[in-house]
Design a protein around this motif. Structure first.
Motif, PDB file in Angstrom:
ATOM      1  N   LYS A  61       0.836  -1.202   0.000  1.00 37.55           N
ATOM      2  CA  LYS A  61       0.000   0.000   0.000  1.00 37.55           C
ATOM      3  C   LYS A  61       0.875   1.258   0.000  1.00 37.55           C
ATOM      4  O   LYS A  61       0.567   2.237  -0.672  1.00 37.55           O
ATOM      5  N   GLY A  62       1.994   1.210   0.739  1.00 38.00           N
ATOM      6  CA  GLY A  62       2.895   2.353   0.803  1.00 38.00           C
ATOM      7  C   GLY A  62       3.514   2.711  -0.539  1.00 38.00           C
ATOM      8  O   GLY A  62       3.896   3.855  -0.774  1.00 38.00           O
ATOM      9  N   ARG A  63       3.601   1.730  -1.422  1.00 37.21           N
ATOM     10  CA  ARG A  63       4.135   1.999  -2.774  1.00 37.21           C
ATOM     11  C   ARG A  63       3.118   2.694  -3.663  1.00 37.21           C
ATOM     12  O   ARG A  63       3.464   3.212  -4.716  1.00 37.21           O
ATOM     13  N   ARG A  64       1.842   2.669  -3.236  1.00 31.30           N
ATOM     14  CA  ARG A  64       0.781   3.203  -4.101  1.00 31.30           C
ATOM     15  C   ARG A  64       0.217   4.540  -3.632  1.00 31.30           C
ATOM     16  O   ARG A  64      -0.690   5.071  -4.256  1.00 31.30           O
ATOM     17  N   VAL A  65       0.733   5.063  -2.523  1.00 28.54           N
ATOM     18  CA  VAL A  65       0.207   6.344  -2.033  1.00 28.54           C
ATOM     19  C   VAL A  65       0.949   7.508  -2.690  1.00 28.54           C
ATOM     20  O   VAL A  65       2.073   7.354  -3.171  1.00 28.54           O
ATOM     21  N   GLN A  66       0.309   8.645  -2.668  1.00 31.27           N
ATOM     22  CA  GLN A  66       0.958   9.874  -3.119  1.00 31.27           C
ATOM     23  C   GLN A  66       1.893  10.319  -1.996  1.00 31.27           C
ATOM     24  O   GLN A  66       1.435  10.688  -0.916  1.00 31.27           O
ATOM     25  N   LEU A  67       3.212  10.256  -2.251  1.00 33.52           N
ATOM     26  CA  LEU A  67       4.196  10.591  -1.219  1.00 33.52           C
ATOM     27  C   LEU A  67       4.092  12.048  -0.785  1.00 33.52           C
ATOM     28  O   LEU A  67       3.906  12.932  -1.623  1.00 33.52           O
ATOM     29  N   ARG A  68       4.222  12.273   0.494  1.00 31.18           N
ATOM     30  CA  ARG A  68       4.305  13.642   1.001  1.00 31.18           C
ATOM     31  C   ARG A  68       5.525  14.316   0.368  1.00 31.18           C
ATOM     32  O   ARG A  68       6.518  13.646   0.063  1.00 31.18           O
TER      33      ARG A  68
END
Length: 146
Positions: A61-68
């Motif tokens: 899931k962390g690979r698919r979020v819009q990074l801060r």
């Protein structure tokens, strides 16, 4: 000096994938990986979606979020704070970390992580270094209390 060169078997507890609840910034996650991946975003609404995830799904899931925007600048501090929280909040794990004494802690892996760990003798081993820093701080805390 003794080396612990992978976080498996009796040293699996050192891994961010080890299931041990950690409360960080007001949210309780089931493991450090979920807490760390959640910090890639800034809203609690999205962070809470990581709370009950097993580590492998949290990483995905962390690979698919819009990074801060500031992720590269803040990720090491988040890792440190989350690792510290894990061992401060779980006394059995704290004692196990302290029992590694002066061993060099190396997050050895076969999946090519040369930032947080080491693969085939290469890497920065940032997670290992954070664990050793936390271990030293915990030792110093105990000394100061005695």
């Amino acid at each position: 000096m003794y080396k612990i060169d992978e976080f498996r078997g009796r040293y699996y507890f050192l891994s961010n994938f080890y299931n041990s609840p950690v409360t960080y910034e007001g949210i309780t996650y089931q493991n450090n990986e979920a807490a760390f991946q959640a910090m890639k975003v800034t809203t609690d609404e999205i962070r809470k979606q990581f709370a009950d995830l097993p580590p492998n799904l949290a990483k995905r899931k962390g690979r698919r979020v819009q990074l801060r925007n500031d992720w590269e600048a803040v990720k090491e501090q988040y890792m440190y704070e989350i690792v510290l929280a894990k061992f401060n909040q779980n006394s059995d794990l704290k004692n196990r970390l302290l029992a590694t004494e002066a061993s060099e802690l190396i997050e050895g892996n076969t999946w090519g992580d040369v930032i947080w760990g080491m693969c085939r003798g290469r890497g920065e081993n940032k997670l290992g270094k954070i664990l050793m820093r936390v271990r030293n701080e915990l030792k110093n805390d105990i000394k100061e209390k005695n």
